[in-house]
Each structure stands twice: as C-alpha cells, then as structure tokens.
Design a protein around this motif. Structure first.
Motif, mmCIF file in Angstrom:
data_model
loop_
_atom_site.group_PDB
_atom_site.id
_atom_site.type_symbol
_atom_site.label_atom_id
_atom_site.label_comp_id
_atom_site.label_asym_id
_atom_site.label_seq_id
_atom_site.Cartn_x
_atom_site.Cartn_y
_atom_site.Cartn_z
ATOM 1 N N SER A 311 0.812 -1.217 0.000
ATOM 2 C CA SER A 311 0.000 0.000 0.000
ATOM 3 C C SER A 311 0.846 1.267 0.000
ATOM 4 O O SER A 311 0.343 2.349 -0.323
ATOM 5 C CB SER A 311 -0.941 0.003 1.206
ATOM 6 O OG SER A 311 -0.216 -0.023 2.418
ATOM 7 N N PHE A 359 -1.536 -8.925 -6.211
ATOM 8 C CA PHE A 359 -1.074 -7.620 -5.746
ATOM 9 C C PHE A 359 0.313 -7.290 -6.303
ATOM 10 O O PHE A 359 1.216 -6.896 -5.566
ATOM 11 C CB PHE A 359 -1.042 -7.591 -4.211
ATOM 12 C CG PHE A 359 -2.366 -7.932 -3.575
ATOM 13 C CD1 PHE A 359 -3.444 -7.069 -3.661
ATOM 14 C CD2 PHE A 359 -2.539 -9.141 -2.905
ATOM 15 C CE1 PHE A 359 -4.668 -7.389 -3.094
ATOM 16 C CE2 PHE A 359 -3.756 -9.470 -2.324
ATOM 17 C CZ PHE A 359 -4.822 -8.594 -2.421
ATOM 18 N N VAL A 363 -0.308 -2.938 -10.391
ATOM 19 C CA VAL A 363 -1.709 -2.579 -10.168
ATOM 20 C C VAL A 363 -1.815 -1.658 -8.963
ATOM 21 O O VAL A 363 -0.923 -1.609 -8.111
ATOM 22 C CB VAL A 363 -2.597 -3.833 -9.946
ATOM 23 C CG1 VAL A 363 -2.443 -4.800 -11.108
ATOM 24 C CG2 VAL A 363 -2.268 -4.523 -8.632
ATOM 25 N N ASP A 364 -2.905 -0.930 -8.883
ATOM 26 C CA ASP A 364 -3.148 -0.069 -7.726
ATOM 27 C C ASP A 364 -3.494 -0.937 -6.520
ATOM 28 O O ASP A 364 -4.338 -1.834 -6.604
ATOM 29 C CB ASP A 364 -4.303 0.891 -8.019
ATOM 30 C CG ASP A 364 -4.553 1.840 -6.871
ATOM 31 O OD1 ASP A 364 -3.625 2.563 -6.493
ATOM 32 O OD2 ASP A 364 -5.682 1.841 -6.332
ATOM 33 N N ARG A 365 -2.832 -0.656 -5.383
ATOM 34 C CA ARG A 365 -3.022 -1.449 -4.168
ATOM 35 C C ARG A 365 -3.322 -0.504 -3.015
ATOM 36 O O ARG A 365 -2.542 0.400 -2.728
ATOM 37 C CB ARG A 365 -1.765 -2.281 -3.879
ATOM 38 C CG ARG A 365 -1.375 -3.192 -5.033
ATOM 39 C CD ARG A 365 -0.015 -3.831 -4.837
ATOM 40 N NE ARG A 365 1.072 -2.864 -4.848
ATOM 41 C CZ ARG A 365 2.362 -3.184 -4.760
ATOM 42 N NH1 ARG A 365 2.718 -4.457 -4.671
ATOM 43 N NH2 ARG A 365 3.304 -2.258 -4.760
ATOM 44 N N SER A 379 -6.905 -4.737 -4.468
ATOM 45 C CA SER A 379 -6.581 -4.363 -5.840
ATOM 46 C C SER A 379 -7.811 -4.683 -6.677
ATOM 47 O O SER A 379 -8.810 -5.192 -6.154
ATOM 48 C CB SER A 379 -5.360 -5.135 -6.349
ATOM 49 O OG SER A 379 -5.701 -6.488 -6.620
#
Length: 425
Positions: A311, A359, A363-365, A379
């Motif tokens: 994150s 994750f 990718v956006d986490r 995600s």
C-alpha cells in the motif's frame, strides 16, 4: 501440521496469466535464497520444490558469495562458479525472475590469502585498492549470466562501519558502488543496478541519535542510516532502483507487533521524498515468534507487513530464508529438501504466490482499515482481510457483516462479487 484459516477462492486463468511475475519488467514479490535452499538435497525433493515454486513464478535473488554459494574467485583470475551456477539454474528452471546480489568479496580482496576462504570474514569489505577488482568480478558475473537484468550492489553496508567516527563509511561504499555500477552497465546498458542496500535500523522515539523526520508509534530510525543513504544518493553515478531493509519489532518502541510493521510504510514514504526510483526490499523482518503464538498469528503478522509494503508503493519485496532448517514453521515456504519426502510447499508459499498473482506492483493497491483491528489490502484483482487481534470480531465488508476469529486471514477475488464472497469459507 495445523491448517491456516485461509478462505480460498479461485481466480480465472486469464487473471493468472496476465499477472505472472515473469511477464513484467517490474520484478514484484519473491524471495532471497540463503544458505539452505531448495536447489540441493534429495533429487525428488528438489524436483517437488521446483514444481511448487514454479507453479507461480516469482522473483528469486542470490548472492555471488556466501548464503549457499562458494567463493567465486578464490585467486585472482581463477574462478569457481559451480555452486552459483547450480543456484542460478534452479532459479531458471523454477521460472524465477533472477536477481543477483553482488556480495561478498573473495579473501584476497580484503587482506586474506590467495586461494583460501575464511568464512568468518565473509562480511569484511574489500580494501579500496581492490574496488576495481570487485567491479571486474561483478562484470564477469554479469557476462556469465546474460539473462539476469537486476543487480544489487553489496549487502547492508557490511564491513563499511567506521569505528573511529562511529558512523557508516558511506564514502567508501559509494566508491565501491560507482565502480560496480559502471562495470555492470558496461557489460550491457540494459542491466538494472541498484543500492545502497542499507538497513534502516531504529530505536524507541527520543533515543539519542534518532531521526526527527522518520519516526512514529513504531519507533525512530537511527540518523546514521539516513545520513548514509543521503550521501550515496547525492554521489552515486546512477541507479535504476533503491534498496533498503529493516527489522520491525516491539524492541524498537512499538506497543505491539502489528504497530511495529507500520515502519515499512513509513520508510517507503520517506524514500519517495528522496528519489523517483522503484523501491526494493531484498529482505525484511518482523517480531520473532513468541511462545504460544499460533500459526495464524505468525502468518497474520507477515501478511500485515506485506500490506504495508504494497500500500506504500514498494515495487519489489523479497522474503528472507524461506526454508526451515530441520523443523517446520508457519512462515517458511517449503520443507527441507534433504528429507526424502521434502520440498513440499508450506502454507506461506501459497500466501506469497497470492500476492504475486493479485497484488503485483503494476496494479493499484490500497490498504483498508475495517475497524476492530481488521485491515485489508485491495486491488482490482482481489482483497485480503486480516484480523490483527486475539479476539473474535465482526466487521462490515461491502454492506455485509462477517465474523473473523483471532488472527484470521480471508481472501476474496474479483471473480466473485465482493459481498457475495465475504461470508463464504
């Protein structure tokens, strides 16, 4: 062996194929090989481990001397790459994205006898007059393994502490780093080189010598480590990524082990202010297992740490010492390959492979605080939820109430509706 409370949901083949570690130039999750690994032992056990690890390929790092590998150049110009070849072969056969750690130095580069190896002096740094020799060895390694694209320079400033000044010899390390960086880049400009691989050690907030800019409920980083990083960053010839590591334990001032792991995100945040480069963690450590800790507790703590890394934007995070030395453990990845029935995957290998699949750094986490000590990572592919308390608790997930036992972990994938999957086991 106790079973971990992991709720399992299947992911589509399309998602699996699109998020394999080897499909991206950004390495992602994986592990660092240490002295005892999966490349040696009973042939059937080695094959079992290779198949288990290769089922979801990930990053695998290996040092050029030590940590399971012999002296690569016992005398000037005389090479012995047999053990390193074996490790690198295992990495390739198990589908790994290979990373080479350019540490440590043969004895003759640090005052020892030619043709001899004193393993008690493994962590001694090469003498400055031999920096060019170590850079030449690094270039030889890069040429020998042309399929490797990522190289870490040295390990935790080993041998670079100035006892007289009571600080790290960042000047000496940076001279070595620059020589190695230039040599490895000369072999192939596509090679990715990073450092300084310094440990961000910390103490209780307010302790003498701690940083006022990097501290929190988890503790405060020793200012000498930040100074070393800053000097390297200001004087490096170049870098394709930065590498650091750290321990996160209650001994550093945190009130509990789950607060302690917030240190990892704090360090990432500080690094983002210093550099615009990918952040690597080639090793990381959490609170040692305490008497009475359940396997769920041990795994929950490590997943909580991985949530902090993901994150806060860490790009590559490598697990250290993944194989038990004669005993089973909740946080190991496979069983001893020297046992006839060894090499079997342990539950935490599944955890690591899920992070590889769902994750990755591409990718956006996002970290979610669900209340009552429950945290999650999300995600577009999946969500992992962890109860960080020793109490049974109920939390709301997408409008649905779910009950979680102490230190329970649940996995939800995007192939099912969030709310529909939340209550299933």
């Amino acid at each position: 062996m106790a079973a971990l409370t992991l709720a399992v949901y299947l992911v589509s083949p399309e998602i699996l194929l699109s998020s394999r570690a080897g499909d991206s130039e950004t390495p992602g999750w994986g592990f660092t090989h240490t002295q005892f690994s999966a490349d040696d032992g009973e042939p059937a056990a080695v094959a079992t481990a290779e198949a288990a690890i290769g089922s979801v390929p990930m990053v695998q790092a290996q040092a050029i001397m030590g940590w399971g590998v012999d002296n690569p150049e016992p005398s000037p110009g005389v090479y012995d790459f047999r053990s390193l070849d074996r490790r690198m072969s295992f990495i390739r056969h198990s589908g790994g994205t290979p990373v080479i750690v350019l540490c440590c130095a043969p004895d003759w580069m640090k005052g020892g006898e030619r043709g001899e190896t004193d393993w008690d002096r493994l962590e001694a740094a090469p003498y400055p007059e031999h920096f060019a020799d170590f850079a030449a060895l690094s270039a030889t390694v890069a040429r020998r393994y042309p399929y490797v694209r990522h190289f870490l320079v040295w390990n935790e400033f080993k041998g670079f502490f100035d006892d007289e000044l009571n600080r790290w010899d960042a000047e000496g390390y940076t001279h070595l780093y620059n020589a190695v960086y230039d040599a490895v880049k000369a072999v192939d400009p596509a090679n990715q080189v990073g450092g300084p691989y310094v440990e961000f050690a910390s103490k209780a907030p307010g302790s003498p010598g701690t940083s006022s800019e990097l501290q929190g409920a988890w503790g405060a980083v020793d200012q000498r480590y930040l100074d070393a990083f800053t000097f390297w960053n200001q004087h490096r010839d170049g870098a394709d990524f930065v590498a650091v590591d750290a321990h996160a334990t209650t001994a550093q001032g945190a009130p509990d082990e789950f607060t302690a792991v917030q240190k990892f995100a704090a360090v990432d945040t500080w690094l983002r202010k210093q550099v615009d480069l990918p952040i690597w963690w080639p090793e990381w450590y959490v609170e040692p297992t305490q008497p009475g800790w359940s396997w769920d507790h041990q795994v929950a703590l490590r997943i909580a740490a991985m949530i902090e890394f993901a994150s806060s934007g860490a790009d590559t995070v490598l697990y250290w010492s993944p194989r038990p030395q004669g005993q089973e453990c909740a946080s190991c990845l496979w069983t001893d390959t020297w046992a006839r029935d060894g090499g079997r995957p342990l539950p935490f290998l599944d955890v690591l492979q899920r992070f590889v699949r769902w994750f990755p750094p591409t990718v956006d986490r996002q970290k979610l605080e669900l209340g009552s000590g429950v945290v999650a990572l999300e995600s577009h592919l999946a969500r992992v939820i962890v109860n960080t308390t020793d109490q049974r608790t109920t939390v709301a997930v997408d409008g649905r109430q779910i009950v979680m036992s102490a230190y329970e972990t649940r996995w939800l994938t995007a192939t099912r509706a969030w709310a529909g999957a939340a209550g299933q086991r």
